[in-house]
Design a protein around this motif. Sequence first.
Motif, mmCIF file in Angstrom:
data_model
loop_
_atom_site.group_PDB
_atom_site.id
_atom_site.type_symbol
_atom_site.label_atom_id
_atom_site.label_comp_id
_atom_site.label_asym_id
_atom_site.label_seq_id
_atom_site.Cartn_x
_atom_site.Cartn_y
_atom_site.Cartn_z
ATOM 1 N N ALA A 108 -44.526 102.383 74.927
ATOM 2 C CA ALA A 108 -44.434 102.503 76.176
ATOM 3 C C ALA A 108 -44.905 103.930 76.874
ATOM 4 N N GLU A 109 -45.255 103.834 78.064
ATOM 5 C CA GLU A 109 -45.827 105.171 78.665
ATOM 6 C C GLU A 109 -45.095 105.422 79.809
ATOM 7 N N LEU A 110 -44.442 106.658 80.255
ATOM 8 C CA LEU A 110 -43.887 107.195 81.182
ATOM 9 C C LEU A 110 -44.915 107.281 82.248
ATOM 10 N N ARG A 111 -45.287 106.727 83.269
ATOM 11 C CA ARG A 111 -45.935 107.082 84.282
ATOM 12 C C ARG A 111 -45.442 107.710 85.617
ATOM 13 N N LEU A 112 -44.206 107.448 86.230
ATOM 14 C CA LEU A 112 -43.619 108.063 87.251
ATOM 15 C C LEU A 112 -42.321 108.021 87.333
ATOM 16 N N ILE A 113 -41.871 109.153 88.010
ATOM 17 C CA ILE A 113 -40.227 109.520 88.261
ATOM 18 C C ILE A 113 -40.051 109.546 89.652
ATOM 19 N N HIS A 114 -39.085 108.701 89.936
ATOM 20 C CA HIS A 114 -38.665 108.943 91.378
ATOM 21 C C HIS A 114 -37.231 109.560 91.583
ATOM 22 N N ASP A 115 -37.233 110.589 92.679
ATOM 23 C CA ASP A 115 -35.664 110.787 92.964
ATOM 24 C C ASP A 115 -35.852 111.449 94.441
ATOM 25 N N PRO A 116 -35.166 111.236 95.273
ATOM 26 C CA PRO A 116 -35.163 111.839 96.641
ATOM 27 C C PRO A 116 -34.824 113.128 96.814
ATOM 28 N N VAL A 117 -33.845 113.529 95.553
ATOM 29 C CA VAL A 117 -33.221 114.925 96.010
ATOM 30 C C VAL A 117 -33.857 116.059 95.523
ATOM 31 N N GLY A 118 -34.191 117.105 95.992
ATOM 32 C CA GLY A 118 -34.776 118.349 95.479
ATOM 33 C C GLY A 118 -35.915 118.339 94.703
ATOM 34 N N ASN A 119 -36.056 118.964 93.538
ATOM 35 C CA ASN A 119 -37.138 118.874 92.631
ATOM 36 C C ASN A 119 -36.783 118.056 91.330
ATOM 37 N N ALA A 120 -35.855 117.568 91.432
ATOM 38 C CA ALA A 120 -35.331 116.843 89.878
ATOM 39 C C ALA A 120 -36.504 115.869 89.288
ATOM 40 N N ALA A 121 -36.958 115.063 90.274
ATOM 41 C CA ALA A 121 -37.934 114.166 89.876
ATOM 42 C C ALA A 121 -39.397 114.719 89.221
ATOM 43 N N GLU A 122 -39.739 116.246 89.995
ATOM 44 C CA GLU A 122 -40.773 116.823 89.579
ATOM 45 C C GLU A 122 -40.429 117.395 88.111
ATOM 46 N N GLN A 123 -39.272 118.041 87.936
ATOM 47 C CA GLN A 123 -38.930 118.669 86.706
ATOM 48 C C GLN A 123 -39.046 117.780 85.482
ATOM 49 N N LEU A 124 -38.354 116.440 85.879
ATOM 50 C CA LEU A 124 -38.336 115.490 84.812
ATOM 51 C C LEU A 124 -39.822 115.044 84.508
ATOM 52 N N ALA A 125 -40.606 114.957 85.470
ATOM 53 C CA ALA A 125 -41.883 114.345 85.083
ATOM 54 C C ALA A 125 -42.601 115.425 84.494
ATOM 55 N N ALA B 264 -41.737 117.443 82.471
ATOM 56 C CA ALA B 264 -41.361 117.724 81.077
ATOM 57 C C ALA B 264 -42.121 116.495 80.107
ATOM 58 N N HIS B 265 -42.287 115.465 80.651
ATOM 59 C CA HIS B 265 -42.975 114.280 79.929
ATOM 60 C C HIS B 265 -44.352 114.146 80.523
ATOM 61 N N GLY B 266 -45.008 114.841 81.167
ATOM 62 C CA GLY B 266 -46.517 114.729 81.503
ATOM 63 C C GLY B 266 -46.569 113.349 82.390
ATOM 64 N N ALA B 267 -45.571 113.052 83.248
ATOM 65 C CA ALA B 267 -45.641 112.057 84.235
ATOM 66 C C ALA B 267 -45.806 112.498 85.756
ATOM 67 N N ARG B 268 -45.979 111.578 86.510
ATOM 68 C CA ARG B 268 -46.165 111.931 87.992
ATOM 69 C C ARG B 268 -44.444 112.019 88.402
ATOM 70 N N ALA B 269 -44.402 112.574 89.823
ATOM 71 C CA ALA B 269 -43.084 112.567 90.519
ATOM 72 C C ALA B 269 -43.319 111.967 91.802
ATOM 73 N N THR B 270 -42.161 111.196 92.481
ATOM 74 C CA THR B 270 -42.491 111.219 93.909
ATOM 75 C C THR B 270 -41.103 111.010 94.440
ATOM 76 N N HIS B 271 -41.010 111.272 95.850
ATOM 77 C CA HIS B 271 -39.826 111.150 96.564
ATOM 78 C C HIS B 271 -39.864 109.971 97.459
#
Lengths: 336, 336, 336, 336
Positions: free
Chosen positions: B26-43, B45-52
Amino acid sequence: MVRIAVIGAGRIGAVHAATVARHPDAELRLIHDPVGNAAEQLAAAHGARATHDLAEVYDADDVDAVIIGSPTPLHVEHLVGAVRAGKAVLCEKPVDLDLARVEECIAAIAGHEHRVMVGFNRRFDPSFAEIHARVQQGEIGPLEQLTIVSRDPAPPSPAYVAVSGGIFRDMTIHDLDTARFFLGDIVEVSAVGQRLDPAYAHLEDFDGAVTTLVAASGAVATIVNSRHCATGYDQRLEAFGPLGSLEALNQTAGSVRHSSATHAGAAGPYLGFFLDRYATAYRDELSHFVDAVRTGRAPSPTIEDGRAALVLADAATRSATTGERVLLPTTARSHP
Amino acid sequence: MVRIAVIGAGRIGAVHAATVARHPDAELRLIHDPVGNAAEQLAAAHGARATHDLAEVYDADDVDAVIIGSPTPLHVEHLVGAVRAGKAVLCEKPVDLDLARVEECIAAIAGHEHRVMVGFNRRFDPSFAEIHARVQQGEIGPLEQLTIVSRDPAPPSPAYVAVSGGIFRDMTIHDLDTARFFLGDIVEVSAVGQRLDPAYAHLEDFDGAVTTLVAASGAVATIVNSRHCATGYDQRLEAFGPLGSLEALNQTAGSVRHSSATHAGAAGPYLGFFLDRYATAYRDELSHFVDAVRTGRAPSPTIEDGRAALVLADAATRSATTGERVLLPTTARSHP
Amino acid sequence: MVRIAVIGAGRIGAVHAATVARHPDAELRLIHDPVGNAAEQLAAAHGARATHDLAEVYDADDVDAVIIGSPTPLHVEHLVGAVRAGKAVLCEKPVDLDLARVEECIAAIAGHEHRVMVGFNRRFDPSFAEIHARVQQGEIGPLEQLTIVSRDPAPPSPAYVAVSGGIFRDMTIHDLDTARFFLGDIVEVSAVGQRLDPAYAHLEDFDGAVTTLVAASGAVATIVNSRHCATGYDQRLEAFGPLGSLEALNQTAGSVRHSSATHAGAAGPYLGFFLDRYATAYRDELSHFVDAVRTGRAPSPTIEDGRAALVLADAATRSATTGERVLLPTTARSHP
Amino acid sequence: MVRIAVIGAGRIGAVHAATVARHPDAELRLIHDPVGNAAEQLAAAHGARATHDLAEVYDADDVDAVIIGSPTPLHVEHLVGAVRAGKAVLCEKPVDLDLARVEECIAAIAGHEHRVMVGFNRRFDPSFAEIHARVQQGEIGPLEQLTIVSRDPAPPSPAYVAVSGGIFRDMTIHDLDTARFFLGDIVEVSAVGQRLDPAYAHLEDFDGAVTTLVAASGAVATIVNSRHCATGYDQRLEAFGPLGSLEALNQTAGSVRHSSATHAGAAGPYLGFFLDRYATAYRDELSHFVDAVRTGRAPSPTIEDGRAALVLADAATRSATTGERVLLPTTARSHP
């Protein structure tokens, strides 16, 4: 009914007396002890007679068998006396601390060895006996390695240590017999002794030891001993072969396990000492002796087993002292 | 390689993101979270993109599958959105706290159920899965009694409790699914709730519960729950049949046992909580999902399993509240 | 010395007779059984007298106390007869299968209840008693959940089942008493019964059951029963509180563990049935009774405990049959 | 990020490569193996480069540290080469089978010892490490007896045995290091070897052994080894002191226990071999090494630990061959 006298009203004599009193096929008739009123008290507790006079034991018409629980230096005298009086004998271990005396004893009772059993009670512990039987049945294949951990809960008094013959003849001797029980004839003995308690610094003796035995079969037994164990009487054994292993774990009084914020599944301490841990062994040992007396069959372990264990204890003592591995000549082994 | 987006960057989203990142297929490509920068931080950490922006998830050409770890009330919206966008979906439990909404969700994705998996991770716990397989193979005969003990290490916050849907829909639902996994269709539900912590005295909810389920087969499952356990995350299961039983014990971090003057054989506390205890389950759950996505086979547990577990949780809630045993009509059961 | 007669020379009568015969503070004087020569055989084995005549028991000057091990329907008659004759009584459980008769019995012995003990032997099992004591001492905090697994090794004969009063009055009643022992007064009873063996399809009775009890304290007890267990007599108990838990594990004859290519650490089957598993419990129960007789203190469990356990068994039977949770009115509880 | 090259793409090299690839603070850059395309395959699996040329490893600007997993006879060459190239080194055990070569190696890297770690991975096993830490904290008092049981699941191939250096240098050496880890300097070594498999009858080597070590502190370590174990990789350790004991039990894949008519509580076989049993140990060993490289602190175990373990292995070999206890002169001990 086998009618029994007990010589010696100390701790081990009391164990045997109580075991006899409860046994369905045995009757306790007579207790001998020369000191104070120990015999009288023990006899009264079980409805038996008491005497200070050994001759009364040997001459008693209503006594078929004698259990010897006197101090070790008196074992040989009592054993020979009882055998000559025509009694069957169950003698506590060790027969004597001096191999020459044991051999004199064997010579003195020549032709009557089959009437004498030596009290290596652990052979009758249900768990050890079950493992022995399963090993004999081939469940783990030919026995390759036997590992015994045997630790007393607390050291004996200095007075006892002084006359004990040393850790190998006093304590390890049980494990040495167990090793012979499982492995048969032993051909090499190596031992290392520890003096952990500063009180031992000036003694010939040790309070910890590791003994390694090589059997004629090629199997090896390892015995780890200590004179103390905080958790109680640590008595474990593992038999290992090519098909698997059989292990006797320590035993606790009940089956309660405690879990808390700091630990999970904690049992209580081990059964305290030999009276608890080997209560069933003493009973089954007596059953074996009583059956032998009733049927005329030779009991086991024999006085020869007693001698052989002492040979090993002597060898372990020498190895621990000199650092050499002791090879046992064929003549030092048991004569089957 | 299955390319994955994770919706929700909270605690469970982070578990899934890390599991995906380590998974060989599996490959982690994208993390979504509307709140703050949680998606950005998690993404990051794993070399993925983030989006709100949810649309970015649905429209992403490089995303084959979506794992939904958003707050429960948003599950249905995200599940339907992702399915409509042509993504395979692994949705955290529960699908929703409201059975009607779950049924609307099922209706909304009609024809695509085989693309949706619900995250009852315990089915993938190696010990539970092994017991399930051995039961299926007949090792203990037909399953007769299943006993589950499931206790959390510490209660959740009052804020969480308030929106949790109650102990049966939030916590027991895992065990209810496990019961269905082992027993199949359930026909009767009885439950008793406890309010041990005075804080629960004014709540509709409970902090301890015992639930009894009767299966169509005649087998019975018993579930003992508590919101707290001093020793850690208490997760045990025993399957009992006429030929024997299979039990999953609690697990500790290592295999150390401590003995002292007061206890023997004490292990350390249980693995702390689900991230530790079910780490392998999350990984194996993902493997199952990834395999399903790659091969086009329907994954399991299905959204229908999600609905059925909620039916049981509703029934348990009603039984605990009213004291009646709840009979489940055939229509409330799973449609295989 | 407390001098004892045993009424009933069947299986349980034989257990009590042997326990008395071995007890240091009790003497077995008389055995009563009306059938064949059962009394004679049992009496001969222990050096006691035998009789077919109940009056001989009641009138015996050398009998201080009577142990009632007759068939259940005769318990009340024997209990009242012995009490009226001035004897202390230890009556096997259940006092009767009919609550009205138990209450008549209590009325009939009014003023002498403190001379009567009911044989819920499990209260005296060393492991259960130890857990009870440690719970009382606060080791795990206030008891919250008690989980009992209690399975017989093999089902009784159909003839026995027919007159047993059903699983709850015959088998679960022990566990119900244990629950009261730990939790005190019970206010709600829920039960589910299973008919696993097709032979039970036409019976009112069950061969598996799960019973849930709610105590006035808010604690809950769960009892899982089966009439069979391949591994032996499955007798476990876990007490859980906010500070930890105390668990009584199953017991095996020795401490042997077997490892092979297919498994590790396998113990032997559980102790076979109650004569083995609760041997010590019977002895300690007798010690408690003997002490009570000698000192004049009231023994425990009392006949009121016998009545209260039957109230719970009746409630469980009703709940399993109707599906309703049974609330116990205050008047159905124990009167301390 | 510590950038790492691995020399050797065989079994142990693959373990290290995979461990590095998963480590959050390390990056796998380069794999060296002169044979076939082993390096290429392993490198491809982890996205690293491959080479057949050692100089490329030593000269690589993007490599901070080298893990040496080449055949034992090449360890010294690779270790010296890497150190001279300015790399930090983690070298698999044993450094060499010949003590003189190890000492030449130490001389050759004089001044750079603090850049070299030897791969005695068991020091990093969480259970052993926990016991070590708790012993250091005094939980059981001064360590008196250490008992290690260490059995491989199945014997290596004859070809491997022929170049292995013998059981003590190949297999026991891990346990000898563990003994030093717990007991510090060793002053006496006794060993007994077994030739259980007839194939060993003509070899200098053994397939079973018991080794006893005496430490300068007076503590004793006992090591029981076998080249085979039907139940799997048997890896146990017990530390015993005056206040209690700490034991590391064998580990199984899950926590499932099976009970049937013939046995109770049977676990599955032990974890199969070192890749499973010590997976976490390899990871934590790498973490320690990576931390040392990042911080410039000297890692442990050191090359001196590697030398000291070999001294013990040589002594054990001699003792098993000659039957004498080997005293270690002060100069043979570690130089702290």
